[in-house]
Design a protein around this motif. Structure first.
Motif, PDB file in Angstrom:
ATOM      1  N   ASP A 131       0.829  -1.210   0.000  1.00  0.00           N
ATOM      2  CA  ASP A 131       0.000   0.000   0.000  1.00  0.00           C
ATOM      3  C   ASP A 131       0.864   1.262   0.000  1.00  0.00           C
ATOM      4  O   ASP A 131       0.600   2.222  -0.733  1.00  0.00           O
ATOM      5  CB  ASP A 131      -0.924   0.016   1.218  1.00  0.00           C
ATOM      6  CG  ASP A 131      -2.039  -1.011   1.114  1.00  0.00           C
ATOM      7  OD1 ASP A 131      -2.280  -1.510  -0.005  1.00  0.00           O
ATOM      8  OD2 ASP A 131      -2.668  -1.313   2.151  1.00  0.00           O
ATOM      9  N   ILE A 171      -4.290   6.652 -10.563  1.00  0.00           N
ATOM     10  CA  ILE A 171      -4.513   5.516 -11.456  1.00  0.00           C
ATOM     11  C   ILE A 171      -5.504   5.844 -12.567  1.00  0.00           C
ATOM     12  O   ILE A 171      -5.366   5.362 -13.700  1.00  0.00           O
ATOM     13  CB  ILE A 171      -4.974   4.268 -10.667  1.00  0.00           C
ATOM     14  CG1 ILE A 171      -4.969   3.033 -11.572  1.00  0.00           C
ATOM     15  CG2 ILE A 171      -6.319   4.494 -10.019  1.00  0.00           C
ATOM     16  CD1 ILE A 171      -3.623   2.684 -12.165  1.00  0.00           C
ATOM     17  N   VAL A 209      -2.402  -1.770  -7.519  1.00  0.00           N
ATOM     18  CA  VAL A 209      -2.377  -0.655  -6.572  1.00  0.00           C
ATOM     19  C   VAL A 209      -3.662  -0.540  -5.757  1.00  0.00           C
ATOM     20  O   VAL A 209      -3.756   0.299  -4.860  1.00  0.00           O
ATOM     21  CB  VAL A 209      -2.105   0.677  -7.294  1.00  0.00           C
ATOM     22  CG1 VAL A 209      -0.798   0.613  -8.073  1.00  0.00           C
ATOM     23  CG2 VAL A 209      -3.254   1.073  -8.222  1.00  0.00           C
ATOM     24  N   ARG A 264      -3.021  -9.150  -6.034  1.00  0.00           N
ATOM     25  CA  ARG A 264      -2.061  -8.079  -6.318  1.00  0.00           C
ATOM     26  C   ARG A 264      -0.702  -8.656  -6.704  1.00  0.00           C
ATOM     27  O   ARG A 264      -0.016  -8.122  -7.582  1.00  0.00           O
ATOM     28  CB  ARG A 264      -1.963  -7.153  -5.115  1.00  0.00           C
ATOM     29  CG  ARG A 264      -3.253  -6.379  -4.869  1.00  0.00           C
ATOM     30  CD  ARG A 264      -3.261  -5.585  -3.589  1.00  0.00           C
ATOM     31  NE  ARG A 264      -2.440  -4.382  -3.675  1.00  0.00           N
ATOM     32  CZ  ARG A 264      -2.338  -3.494  -2.705  1.00  0.00           C
ATOM     33  NH1 ARG A 264      -2.997  -3.671  -1.559  1.00  0.00           N
ATOM     34  NH2 ARG A 264      -1.591  -2.411  -2.863  1.00  0.00           N
ATOM     35  N   THR A 278       2.844   1.828  -3.389  1.00  0.00           N
ATOM     36  CA  THR A 278       2.039   2.120  -4.589  1.00  0.00           C
ATOM     37  C   THR A 278       1.113   3.319  -4.396  1.00  0.00           C
ATOM     38  O   THR A 278       0.227   3.552  -5.223  1.00  0.00           O
ATOM     39  CB  THR A 278       1.196   0.889  -4.981  1.00  0.00           C
ATOM     40  OG1 THR A 278       0.317   0.544  -3.891  1.00  0.00           O
ATOM     41  CG2 THR A 278       2.072  -0.303  -5.317  1.00  0.00           C
ATOM     42  N   ARG A 316      -1.620   4.793  -7.087  1.00  0.00           N
ATOM     43  CA  ARG A 316      -3.024   4.596  -6.723  1.00  0.00           C
ATOM     44  C   ARG A 316      -3.811   5.916  -6.781  1.00  0.00           C
ATOM     45  O   ARG A 316      -4.928   5.956  -7.293  1.00  0.00           O
ATOM     46  CB  ARG A 316      -3.120   3.982  -5.328  1.00  0.00           C
ATOM     47  CG  ARG A 316      -4.542   3.730  -4.866  1.00  0.00           C
ATOM     48  CD  ARG A 316      -4.598   2.837  -3.640  1.00  0.00           C
ATOM     49  NE  ARG A 316      -3.773   3.321  -2.556  1.00  0.00           N
ATOM     50  CZ  ARG A 316      -2.595   2.799  -2.191  1.00  0.00           C
ATOM     51  NH1 ARG A 316      -2.098   1.771  -2.842  1.00  0.00           N
ATOM     52  NH2 ARG A 316      -1.910   3.295  -1.189  1.00  0.00           N
ATOM     53  N   ASP A 350      -6.107  -0.843  -2.978  1.00  0.00           N
ATOM     54  CA  ASP A 350      -5.909  -1.124  -1.550  1.00  0.00           C
ATOM     55  C   ASP A 350      -7.219  -1.331  -0.806  1.00  0.00           C
ATOM     56  O   ASP A 350      -7.291  -1.134   0.411  1.00  0.00           O
ATOM     57  CB  ASP A 350      -5.122   0.013  -0.888  1.00  0.00           C
ATOM     58  CG  ASP A 350      -5.906   1.327  -0.882  1.00  0.00           C
ATOM     59  OD1 ASP A 350      -6.884   1.437  -1.649  1.00  0.00           O
ATOM     60  OD2 ASP A 350      -5.522   2.244  -0.113  1.00  0.00           O
TER      61      ASP A 350
END
Length: 340
Positions: A83, A93, A299, A262, A86, A90, A301
């Motif tokens: 987390d 994105i 990415v 992931r 990335t 994120r 989460d």
């Protein structure tokens, strides 16, 4: 030829850890070699051989190991680390995905004569211009649904030209269309987030492609003869059998628990990117959208409570998915082409 008993570290690493060195495993063979979908696929009695069973058992072991790690305190630590590492991607994105989609559509316009993916050809010049117009519409969130409608219309046109069985290779395009529409409208699909729709469509696409590697391994043989280093010294038959298993377990993992999916997304991104070095611009263009979709999965989460039942159910869910996709592929081929 080495037997499956001596597959050794390269293939084990491909199945269990990274597979970056085997980009050929997921190269879309229809873009580079002759193919004939109407021909008879490899019989199931040939596919379901002892080597196949051993490879499936090995891939299942890797899946269960991933589930066990995720269920442990180590899994929570790995997720927190992922987390943090990335976070920037994120938060951006949507921009990354839209930029990648624009690159993809502009590339199709530049090449010309293509409907969404390299082997789907058309003589209609305006198709390329439609794709360029769709790329322009990606500049604004409000016009993302327009791009979505464009993708669905192009998919439908390709369906009339190439048939449903061929287009079964590409449900990811419908997933991309849904992602763009839901993102532009700020909605979910019956509770499913845009990234979840992407994830499922990517998983289905790759599981279908895996079965095709077992049904028609001979399509890839000329490619492996030209580039023998891609097979790690294994026979083409063994390599294609293993490549299909690698792809299937990673594709299935995309619909499983957060850390497992992931990790699978990261491995698949590595494979697709490495394939570009071997296969060039066509591969880069053709796989651009699925790489962007996998990045969105990597990415993501979204929290999810992982329970022991996810570990216990993994073998049954994986086995059911494997049986279902093989049945649909072979039964569908028989229904469409009426050949055994």
């Amino acid at each position: 030829m080495r037997s499956l008993r001596n597959l050794g570290l390269p293939l084990l690493a491909g199945l269990l850890v990274n597979a970056w060195g085997s980009g050929a495993a997921l190269a879309h063979v229809k873009w580079f070699c002759a193919y004939d979908l109407s021909g008879s696929p490899r019989g199931l009695e040939q596919v379901l051989c002892p080597d196949f069973e051993k490879l499936v058992a090995l891939s299942l072991g890797a899946l269960i190991l991933g589930c066990c790690v995720e269920y442990s305190p180590l899994g929570a630590t790995l997720l927190r680390s992922l987390d943090r590492s990335t976070a920037w991607v994120r938060s951006n994105i949507e921009t990354v995905f839209r930029a990648t989609a624009a690159f993809f559509l502009v590339s199709l316009w530049n090449v010309g004569g293509i409907i969404l993916t390299p082997e789907l050809k058309t003589d209609l010049a305006f198709v390329s211009w439609i794709q360029l117009g769709m790329a322009v519409c990606l500049l604004w969130r409000a016009t993302l649904p327009v791009v979505s409608v464009g993708i669905v219309c192009l998919f439908a046109y390709a369906l009339t030209k190439y048939g449903a069985f061929h287009l079964a290779d590409y449900p990811v395009f419908l997933g991309v269309a849904a992602y763009l529409a839901l993102t532009g409208l700020g909605r979910t699909a019956w509770g499913a987030r845009p990234v979840d729709v992407l994830r499922w469509s990517g998983s289905i696409t790759l599981m279908w492609a895996s079965v095709e590697k077992w049904a028609y391994p001979e399509w890839s043989f000329p490619l492996l003869q030209q580039k023998p280093q891609l097979a790690f010294g294994f026979s083409p038959e063994t390599f294609m059998l293993a490549a299909g298993v690698v792809e299937f377990v990673l594709a299935f993992a995309l619909i499983w628990t957060p850390l497992v999916r992931r990790a699978a997304a990261a491995v698949l991104i590595g494979i697709f990117v490495s394939a570009v070095w071997e296969f060039g611009k066509v591969d880069a263009i053709g796989h651009a959208l699925i790489v962007a979709a996998l990045l969105a999965v990597l990415v993501d989460d979204a929290p999810a409570k992982v329970r022991v039942r996810h570990v216990a159910l993994a073998p049954f869910a994986y086995g059911a998915a494997l049986a279902l996709f093989m049945f649909i592929y072979y039964a569908g081929h028989r229904m469409v082409f009426n050949v055994i």
